[in-house]
Write a protein that holds these residues in place. Structure first.
Motif, PDB file in Angstrom:
ATOM      1  N   GLN A  21      26.310 -33.479   8.069  1.00 21.17           N
ATOM      2  CA  GLN A  21      27.350 -32.634   7.484  1.00 21.17           C
ATOM      3  C   GLN A  21      27.047 -31.161   7.733  1.00 21.17           C
ATOM      4  N   LYS A  24      27.818 -30.288  11.347  1.00 22.00           N
ATOM      5  CA  LYS A  24      29.263 -30.208  11.556  1.00 22.00           C
ATOM      6  C   LYS A  24      29.823 -28.908  10.984  1.00 22.00           C
ATOM      7  N   ARG A  25      29.347 -28.533   9.804  1.00 20.11           N
ATOM      8  CA  ARG A  25      29.805 -27.288   9.182  1.00 20.11           C
ATOM      9  C   ARG A  25      29.458 -26.099  10.074  1.00 20.11           C
ATOM     10  N   ASP A  45      41.506 -26.273   8.253  1.00 19.40           N
ATOM     11  CA  ASP A  45      41.440 -27.518   7.481  1.00 19.40           C
ATOM     12  C   ASP A  45      41.658 -28.738   8.375  1.00 19.40           C
ATOM     13  N   LYS A  48      38.472 -29.289  10.400  1.00 20.21           N
ATOM     14  CA  LYS A  48      37.441 -29.855   9.538  1.00 20.21           C
ATOM     15  C   LYS A  48      37.696 -31.335   9.269  1.00 20.21           C
ATOM     16  N   GLU A  49      38.977 -31.678   9.076  1.00 17.52           N
ATOM     17  CA  GLU A  49      39.331 -33.076   8.842  1.00 17.52           C
ATOM     18  C   GLU A  49      38.994 -33.940  10.059  1.00 17.52           C
ATOM     19  N   GLN A  52      35.220 -34.676  10.118  1.00 23.35           N
ATOM     20  CA  GLN A  52      34.595 -35.353   8.987  1.00 23.35           C
ATOM     21  C   GLN A  52      34.124 -36.736   9.391  1.00 23.35           C
TER      22      GLN A  52
END
Length: 53
Positions: A21, A24-25, A45, A48-49, A52
């Motif tokens: 995580q 990815k961030r 957003d 980011k989706e 995930q």
């Protein structure tokens, strides 16, 4: 603002998930810069989706 404190045991699946995580961030932050125009078709957003797990 909510403060989150995480206790993760070293060598566990939770640690590996947290590390993924975090990577990815960092990737999202590197890709999306203020005023960026190349990714204008995807919102932050939405990107980011897509990333995930």
């Amino acid at each position: 603002m909510v403060q989150v404190i995480r206790f993760i045991t070293e060598g566990t699946i939770e640690e590996k998930i947290y590390q993924l995580q975090h990577k990815k961030r960092e990737l999202v932050e590197q890709i999306i810069q203020p005023g960026e125009t190349l990714l204008s078709k995807l919102s932050e957003d939405e990107l980011k989706e897509l990333l995930q797990f």
